[in-house]
Scaffold this motif. Structure first.
Motif, mmCIF file in Angstrom:
data_model
loop_
_atom_site.group_PDB
_atom_site.id
_atom_site.type_symbol
_atom_site.label_atom_id
_atom_site.label_comp_id
_atom_site.label_asym_id
_atom_site.label_seq_id
_atom_site.Cartn_x
_atom_site.Cartn_y
_atom_site.Cartn_z
ATOM 1 N N SER A 94 5.097 0.615 -0.659
ATOM 2 C CA SER A 94 6.005 1.697 -0.275
ATOM 3 C C SER A 94 5.240 2.978 0.036
ATOM 4 O O SER A 94 4.070 3.139 -0.336
ATOM 5 C CB SER A 94 6.982 1.974 -1.415
ATOM 6 O OG SER A 94 6.266 2.505 -2.522
ATOM 7 N N ALA A 95 5.935 3.889 0.694
ATOM 8 C CA ALA A 95 5.340 5.192 0.993
ATOM 9 C C ALA A 95 4.945 5.912 -0.296
ATOM 10 O O ALA A 95 3.901 6.571 -0.350
ATOM 11 C CB ALA A 95 6.320 6.046 1.800
ATOM 12 N N SER A 96 5.740 5.775 -1.324
ATOM 13 C CA SER A 96 5.396 6.461 -2.581
ATOM 14 C C SER A 96 4.149 5.855 -3.205
ATOM 15 O O SER A 96 3.334 6.581 -3.808
ATOM 16 C CB SER A 96 6.578 6.427 -3.553
ATOM 17 O OG SER A 96 6.935 5.103 -3.849
ATOM 18 N N THR A 97 3.955 4.546 -3.064
ATOM 19 C CA THR A 97 2.707 3.941 -3.547
ATOM 20 C C THR A 97 1.525 4.465 -2.740
ATOM 21 O O THR A 97 0.473 4.803 -3.304
ATOM 22 C CB THR A 97 2.780 2.407 -3.441
ATOM 23 O OG1 THR A 97 3.843 1.940 -4.254
ATOM 24 C CG2 THR A 97 1.473 1.759 -3.903
ATOM 25 N N LEU A 98 1.696 4.552 -1.417
ATOM 26 C CA LEU A 98 0.607 5.056 -0.571
ATOM 27 C C LEU A 98 0.324 6.531 -0.815
ATOM 28 O O LEU A 98 -0.768 7.021 -0.499
ATOM 29 C CB LEU A 98 0.933 4.812 0.909
ATOM 30 C CG LEU A 98 0.988 3.340 1.335
ATOM 31 C CD1 LEU A 98 1.484 3.218 2.774
ATOM 32 C CD2 LEU A 98 -0.376 2.677 1.187
ATOM 33 N N GLY B 111 -0.177 7.676 -3.590
ATOM 34 C CA GLY B 111 -1.087 7.732 -4.732
ATOM 35 C C GLY B 111 -2.526 7.966 -4.306
ATOM 36 O O GLY B 111 -2.898 7.810 -3.142
ATOM 37 N N THR B 112 -3.349 8.327 -5.282
ATOM 38 C CA THR B 112 -4.784 8.494 -5.024
ATOM 39 C C THR B 112 -5.424 7.126 -4.827
ATOM 40 O O THR B 112 -4.838 6.089 -5.178
ATOM 41 C CB THR B 112 -5.468 9.184 -6.215
ATOM 42 O OG1 THR B 112 -5.344 8.308 -7.358
ATOM 43 C CG2 THR B 112 -4.811 10.524 -6.527
ATOM 44 N N SER C 69 -8.363 0.171 -2.030
ATOM 45 C CA SER C 69 -8.050 1.357 -1.207
ATOM 46 C C SER C 69 -8.872 1.355 0.084
ATOM 47 O O SER C 69 -8.410 1.851 1.114
ATOM 48 C CB SER C 69 -8.308 2.637 -2.002
ATOM 49 O OG SER C 69 -9.642 2.669 -2.479
ATOM 50 N N GLU C 70 -10.076 0.789 0.030
ATOM 51 C CA GLU C 70 -10.900 0.702 1.244
ATOM 52 C C GLU C 70 -10.316 -0.317 2.227
ATOM 53 O O GLU C 70 -10.316 -0.091 3.440
ATOM 54 C CB GLU C 70 -12.339 0.325 0.884
ATOM 55 C CG GLU C 70 -13.067 1.374 0.058
ATOM 56 C CD GLU C 70 -14.476 0.914 -0.285
ATOM 57 O OE1 GLU C 70 -15.321 0.883 0.630
ATOM 58 O OE2 GLU C 70 -14.728 0.579 -1.455
ATOM 59 N N LEU C 71 -9.844 -1.453 1.701
ATOM 60 C CA LEU C 71 -9.204 -2.449 2.568
ATOM 61 C C LEU C 71 -7.978 -1.865 3.268
ATOM 62 O O LEU C 71 -7.664 -2.191 4.396
ATOM 63 C CB LEU C 71 -8.734 -3.652 1.741
ATOM 64 C CG LEU C 71 -9.761 -4.632 1.224
ATOM 65 C CD1 LEU C 71 -9.075 -5.687 0.359
ATOM 66 C CD2 LEU C 71 -10.473 -5.293 2.394
ATOM 67 N N LEU C 72 -7.315 -0.999 2.546
ATOM 68 C CA LEU C 72 -6.024 -0.471 2.997
ATOM 69 C C LEU C 72 -6.158 0.704 3.956
ATOM 70 O O LEU C 72 -5.442 0.783 4.962
ATOM 71 C CB LEU C 72 -5.259 -0.020 1.749
ATOM 72 C CG LEU C 72 -3.762 0.041 1.783
ATOM 73 C CD1 LEU C 72 -3.167 -1.321 2.076
ATOM 74 C CD2 LEU C 72 -3.268 0.564 0.427
ATOM 75 N N ARG C 73 -7.117 1.611 3.672
ATOM 76 C CA ARG C 73 -7.190 2.826 4.492
ATOM 77 C C ARG C 73 -8.603 3.404 4.589
ATOM 78 O O ARG C 73 -8.787 4.576 4.868
ATOM 79 C CB ARG C 73 -6.219 3.887 3.973
ATOM 80 C CG ARG C 73 -6.443 4.317 2.521
ATOM 81 C CD ARG C 73 -5.270 5.145 2.035
ATOM 82 N NE ARG C 73 -5.468 5.659 0.680
ATOM 83 C CZ ARG C 73 -4.513 6.228 -0.044
ATOM 84 N NH1 ARG C 73 -3.281 6.348 0.429
ATOM 85 N NH2 ARG C 73 -4.757 6.687 -1.249
ATOM 86 N N PRO D 93 2.165 7.905 4.714
ATOM 87 C CA PRO D 93 3.226 8.483 5.559
ATOM 88 C C PRO D 93 3.858 9.723 4.939
ATOM 89 O O PRO D 93 4.588 10.454 5.626
ATOM 90 C CB PRO D 93 4.235 7.346 5.685
ATOM 91 C CG PRO D 93 3.973 6.446 4.535
ATOM 92 C CD PRO D 93 2.518 6.581 4.206
ATOM 93 N N GLY D 94 3.599 9.939 3.660
ATOM 94 C CA GLY D 94 4.218 11.093 3.007
ATOM 95 C C GLY D 94 5.727 11.010 3.095
ATOM 96 O O GLY D 94 6.326 9.976 2.785
ATOM 97 N N ASN D 95 6.336 12.062 3.572
ATOM 98 C CA ASN D 95 7.798 12.090 3.653
ATOM 99 C C ASN D 95 8.329 11.605 5.006
ATOM 100 O O ASN D 95 9.543 11.615 5.232
ATOM 101 C CB ASN D 95 8.315 13.511 3.391
ATOM 102 C CG ASN D 95 8.082 13.930 1.952
ATOM 103 O OD1 ASN D 95 8.182 13.110 1.025
ATOM 104 N ND2 ASN D 95 7.739 15.196 1.749
ATOM 105 N N ASP D 96 7.432 11.201 5.897
ATOM 106 C CA ASP D 96 7.892 10.709 7.197
ATOM 107 C C ASP D 96 8.436 9.282 7.074
ATOM 108 O O ASP D 96 8.088 8.545 6.151
ATOM 109 C CB ASP D 96 6.738 10.718 8.205
ATOM 110 C CG ASP D 96 6.292 12.125 8.554
ATOM 111 O OD1 ASP D 96 7.166 12.997 8.738
ATOM 112 O OD2 ASP D 96 5.062 12.357 8.618
ATOM 113 N N ASP D 97 9.275 8.907 8.065
ATOM 114 C CA ASP D 97 9.824 7.553 8.063
ATOM 115 C C ASP D 97 8.692 6.532 8.158
ATOM 116 O O ASP D 97 7.701 6.744 8.873
ATOM 117 C CB ASP D 97 10.767 7.368 9.268
ATOM 118 C CG ASP D 97 12.035 8.176 9.107
ATOM 119 O OD1 ASP D 97 12.467 8.373 7.960
ATOM 120 O OD2 ASP D 97 12.583 8.625 10.136
#
Ligand SMILES: [Zn+2]
Length: 315
Positions: free
Chosen positions: A192-196, A198-199, A226-230, A254-258
Motif C-alpha cells: 500500500s501507499a502507506s507501507t511505501l 515508510g523508511t 527496499s533496494e529491489l523495490l525502489r 506515492p504519498g497522498n497521490d492516487d
C-alpha cells in the motif's frame, strides 16, 4: 532481428480444465450468440509461439510466447455482447489502448530478442467482465462471463506453466491504464501507499517482502528489499530518467497521490513467478502509435535489465 507477422487466428475453446483449438477462423467482432464448446484436443493445441488461441466467442485471446514473460491485459476490451448484462457493481472503466500497448511491448521484445512474451487478453468490455477481480464480482453470476473468466485464468496458468517449464522462473505483468492526475507509471507490488511511505529500514523489516509480489526474488536476493523495490536496480530505477514511475529512486512513495498497489491477478500469480501490476498513464505512453512504440522499447529495456539482474534471465 526477427519480425513477426500478424497472427494466424485459431478458434479455441478453453475451460478451467481443458483447452481446444479448432481450425483457422477470423475473430468475431460482435459475438452476441453463444456457441456450444468444441470438444477439446488438449493444451498442446495452443502452444505455438505467436499463434493466437481464442476462448469461446473470441472473448479471450491467448498468444503463446517463448520468453519467460507473461503479460495479461484485463481491461482494454471493447466487445459488448447482449448475452452478458452490464455489471452493476464494481468499476467498469476501460483502460484505453492497453491491448494495443501490450502488442507494442510484444513487438519491442521480439525486435530485441527474436522471442515473444505470452499475452493473455480480455476482449470483453469491462462493463461485461472484470477479470482482475474474484469471480463473484468479475462476472456477476452470468454464465458466459463466468466461462470467459475461467478461460482467461486458465490461459494465464498455461502461460505460467510454460514459462516455469522452459526457464524455471520469469516475470508476470498485469497491464493496466490509470486515469490519475500524476502522469507516471504506478508499479504495484501489493504494498500500500502507506507501507511505501515508510523508511527503507521499515521496508526491510521482516514481513514486508513476503507480502509483496517480489517475494520470490527477495527470498534469494543479496539486496535489501527496499533496494529491489525502489533502488537503482529496481524496475523504477531502470526506467529512470526518461520514464517516471512510483516507487523509484526519485519517487520512492506515492504519498497522498492516487496509487494502485496491485489487484486480484497480481496477488494470485505472485506465488508462481515474480511480477507486478503496471498502471500506465495515458499521455506519452498509450495515447498514440508512436508513444506506445517508444514507451514499449524503453519498458522492455528496463525489464530486461531487471530480469537479468535479479533472475539471471537474458533477453
Ligand atoms: Zn485496469
Amino acid at each position: 532481428m526477427k519480425k513477426r507477422t500478424r497472427l494466424t487466428f485459431v478458434q479455441c475453446v478453453v475451460t478451467a480444465a481443458a483447452l481446444s483449438c479448432a481450425g483457422p477462423t477470423a475473430p468475431s467482432t460482435s459475438p452476441s450468440t453463444p456457441q456450444p464448446p468444441v470438444p477439446p484436443p488438449g493444451p498442446a493445441a495452443c502452444s505455438t509461439s505467436g499463434v493466437s488461441c481464442f476462448g469461446r466467442n473470441n472473448y479471450i485471446e491467448y498468444i503463446p510466447g517463448d520468453l519467460p514473460i507473461v503479460i495479461s491485459v484485463p481491461h482494454g476490451g471493447a466487445l459488448t455482447p447482449a448475452s452478458i448484462p452490464d455489471r452493476t457493481l464494481g468499476t467498469t472503466t476501460t483502460d484505453l489502448n492497453t491491448i494495443e500497448l501490450s502488442r507494442a511491448i510484444s513487438t519491442a521484445m521480439t525486435n530485441r530478442s527474436a522471442r515473444a512474451p505470452h499475452l493473455v487478453i480480455v476482449h470483453l468490455r469491462r462493463t461485461k467482465l472484470d477479470a482482475n477481480r474474484d469471480i463473484t464480482e468479475a462476472a456477476a453470476g452470468n454464465a458466459d462471463a463466468i466461462q470467459a473468466w475461467n478461460e482467461y485464468h486458465a490461459f494465464i496458468e498455461q502461460a505460467m506453466a510454460a514459462v516455469q517449464q522452459r526457464s524455471g522462473t520469469g516475470v508476470y505483468i498485469d497491464l493496466h491504464g490509470h486515469g490519475h492526475t500524476k502522469q507516471r507509471l504506478e508499479l504495484g507490488y501489493l504494498l500500500s501507499a502507506s507501507t511505501l511511505d515508510g523508511t527503507n529500514t521499515q521496508l526491510d523489516a521482516p514481513g514486508v517482502a513476503p507480502a509483496s509480489s517480489l517475494r520470490l526474488i527477495a527470498q534469494s536476493s543479496p539486496l535489501l528489499f527496499s533496494e529491489l523495490l525502489r533502488g537503482p536496480t529496481s524496475l523504477g530505477g531502470f526506467l529512470e530518467p526518461d520514464v517516471a514511475s512510483v516507487p523509484s529512486p526519485s519517487i520512492p512513495t506515492p504519498g497522498n497521490d492516487d496509487y494502485f498497489s496491485g489487484g486480484y491477478s497480481t496477488s494470485r500469480y505472485a506465488s508462481t513467478i515474480p511480477g507486478l501490476q503496471i498502471e500506465c498513464n495515458f499521455s506519452g505512453v498509450r495515447d498514440s502509435v508512436n508513444s506506445r512504440a517508444s514507451f514499449a522499447d524503453r519498458l522492455v529495456q528496463a525489464l530486461a535489465l531487471f530480469a537479468q539482474t535479479h533472475l539471471s534471465l537474458k533477453f
